[in-house]
Scaffold this active site. Sequence first.
Site, PDB file in Angstrom:
ATOM      1  CG  MET A   1      65.311 -13.180   2.381  1.00 59.97           C
ATOM      2  SD  MET A   1      66.795 -13.309   3.402  1.00 59.97           S
ATOM      3  CE  MET A   1      67.794 -11.968   2.776  1.00 59.97           C
TER       4      MET A   1
ATOM      5  CE  LYS B   1      44.666   6.227 -31.439  1.00 55.48           C
ATOM      6  NZ  LYS B   1      44.343   4.891 -31.961  1.00 55.48           N
TER       7      LYS B   1
ATOM      8  CG  PHE C   1      39.813  -3.007 -26.658  1.00 53.96           C
ATOM      9  CD1 PHE C   1      39.818  -4.272 -26.070  1.00 53.96           C
ATOM     10  CD2 PHE C   1      40.898  -2.626 -27.427  1.00 53.96           C
ATOM     11  CE1 PHE C   1      40.877  -5.140 -26.265  1.00 53.96           C
ATOM     12  CE2 PHE C   1      41.972  -3.488 -27.623  1.00 53.96           C
ATOM     13  CZ  PHE C   1      41.958  -4.744 -27.052  1.00 53.96           C
ATOM     14  CD  GLN C   2      44.641  -2.692 -25.319  1.00 48.62           C
ATOM     15  OE1 GLN C   2      45.040  -1.721 -25.947  1.00 48.62           O
ATOM     16  NE2 GLN C   2      45.322  -3.827 -25.229  1.00 48.62           N
TER      17      GLN C   2
ATOM     18  CD  GLU D   1      53.133  -2.887 -21.325  1.00 45.73           C
ATOM     19  OE1 GLU D   1      53.281  -4.021 -20.800  1.00 45.73           O
ATOM     20  OE2 GLU D   1      52.449  -2.688 -22.343  1.00 45.73           O
TER      21      GLU D   1
END
Lengths: 182, 590
Positions: free
Chosen positions: B482, B164, B114-115, B52
């Site tokens: 760097m 949802k 969940f999630q 993502e």
Amino acid sequence: MNAIAALSPYSSSAGKTNTERHTLSVLVDNEPGVLARVVGLFSGRGYNIESLTVAEVAHVERWSRITIVTTGSPESIEQISHQLERIVPIHKVTDLTLHGRAIERELAMIKVRGKGENRVEALRLGDAFKAKVVDATTESFIFELTGAPQKIDDFVEIMRPLGLVELSRTGVAAISRGADPS
Amino acid sequence: MSKQMTGAEMVVQALRDQGVDTLFGYPGGAVLPIYDALFQQDSVKHVLVRHEQGAAHAAEGYARSTGKVGVLLVTSGPGATNAITGLTDALMDSIPLVCLTGQVPTHLIGSDAFQECDTVGITRHCTKHNYLVRSIEDLPRILHEAFYVARSGRPGPVVIDLPKDVQFATGVYTMQKNVQHKTYQPRLKGDMAKVREAVEMMAAAKRPVFYTGGGVINSGPQASELLRELVALTGFPVTSTLMGLGAYPASGENWLGMLGMHGTYEANHTMHDCDLMIAVGARFDDRITGRLDAFSPGSKKIHIDIDPSSINKNVLIDLGIIGDCAHVLEDMVRLWRSEAKKPDAAALKDWWKQIDKWRERKSLGFRNSADVIKPQHAVQRLYELTKDRDTYITTEVGQHQMWAAQHYHFEQPNRWMTSGGLGTMGYGLPAAVGVQMAHKDALVIDIAGEASILMNIQEMSTAKQYRLPVKIFILNNSYMGMVRQWQELLHGGRYSESYSDALPDFVKLAEAYGAHGIRCEDPADLDRAIQEMIDYPGAVIFDCVVAKEENCFPMIPSGKAHNEMILLDLADDAGIEMGSIIDEKGKMLV
């Protein structure tokens, strides 16, 4: 020198010079999370909150007013106003302190416990401050006092040796003087 | 148009109505209804990323190269948290994104389902605005308002968290064109009295400079045109931040190069000694100003910015003009013309004479080598061999990024995509994927380091799946360069954990992803190898093995002023102990 005196309020030199106390009046959409946005801005950027009050002020439009008392250098307070203006559901930010002498009021409830001399003295001083007794037992009073924050500070200090056991304050609500809205 | 549809269908319809042709995403349980709605149409193209974070950077690349709002779609919980880096990146660089996140159904919110995560809570600090959609009735308005908020004023990322059950619910969708926010209406036009004052100051200036930033790019191509016109009218020198490269063409004769920590000697000295600074869409970032109390001490400063909080944030401004760059520049050009203003030609001539002296230091110079490829040389050759093509450049973060900014030259805005504010390693490859999706036939090159590229290397699969011929040009010095440079400057050359050990074989890695791999170690073979990369019709990983311990110069050491730059010859010849350049106070800075 054209640098801002102390970039971050977290800086060790911040707050040592020309600190001012300002009252900001912030009109917001009363939607979920708006208070969290304001508070999160203050904590994320290290600004001070001395007091904060919030309540709905226009039911149909669903507007709330948040009154924030903050301290900082004049530059940092200007920056706070601008940062607040960036928050999408904020309509308007008014620095009431810049606006002139605003009316500031706070409500406090003060629980004082004691017997004998102290009890009489507490009641007498409460009267002198025009505090209202809103609850009493044989060994306690609860005073309700409305006024400028300094007046409440004074009253609290006086009550401390007389048996002050608990204090609840609303924080400052404020409005500009005169006929026009701020 | 009003129509009954499900929340998921509304999402897709709103994307269509907003003119979105591409979105980047990754499916999961809490966004399945939206994926089902996407499946049943073909006007909005979904690009399946492999992480993502990649979706967010790809959407950024898409947005920055097109000027449109970038869109990503991720699931709840880890889908949302993985996107956080990209959202923060977009916030720092003012890139318009709309991020759709799935959420557990409303009746489960707060139950540690969940999630589940508190997406609006987590993203409140890294978005311009965010929404949790509580009911289907609010959805059409929120969808369109989100696009408005993302692109208006100072652009930024907006999250819409979609439970949802709201995706399944049915409601009425009304086509809403030109939705605005009821209170958020940023001011576009500058105060004319102030614009007039600015023009007066410019006409009187003896040592002026334009300091331009990403705001000029964000304001649209018109702003770049107007900047060019104003520079041509006034004859003033112009420099730019990392974010603003391309607004003024690098081939333009008034161009000083980039300014700031790794900017050119002439740009930084011009800033230091100027008597009038005209900052346009730039924010006086610490990489730009160096030591603040010694920043351009003798100048009056004009600052044009759409965000009032940028003005007087780090540096005190004499004249702040709040407004969109294009609008304000247009007024400036018009006023300058209509009042037949003339710059102080004699003073300007002396000023340019001084600037030319600074230019003679050739601060971007480096010692080339016949034995080993110098990274600066590699970027120069890449530039020479690609400059006449329709080219877009993205980068990762580190030395290679600065060398790209110094040695690749941009003639147009929207051609340069780099993570400026947040400095996100792993930005360049997914950003290149996003750019290539928007510009199918263009040559899209991610100038990378061997460390950064591994942070989002999985997006090679995305490139493969969509046949995106992105070119990854790795300046491989086997160090987080760097970090190594700073350890040399600050920590006695103790290279703690900055060696890129156990690197993959990038040629084989390319092949494993179905791409073409090239390795080049010989300076004599470099041009041929770069040409091979350009000519190859698919994705390429180019492992350009470069000098290991090259430092990025010139440099304003942290805690120093613009006129205290370290140049290569000073660093090399004068035998100055590198560790002694930065004082104790400077060491505290980043």
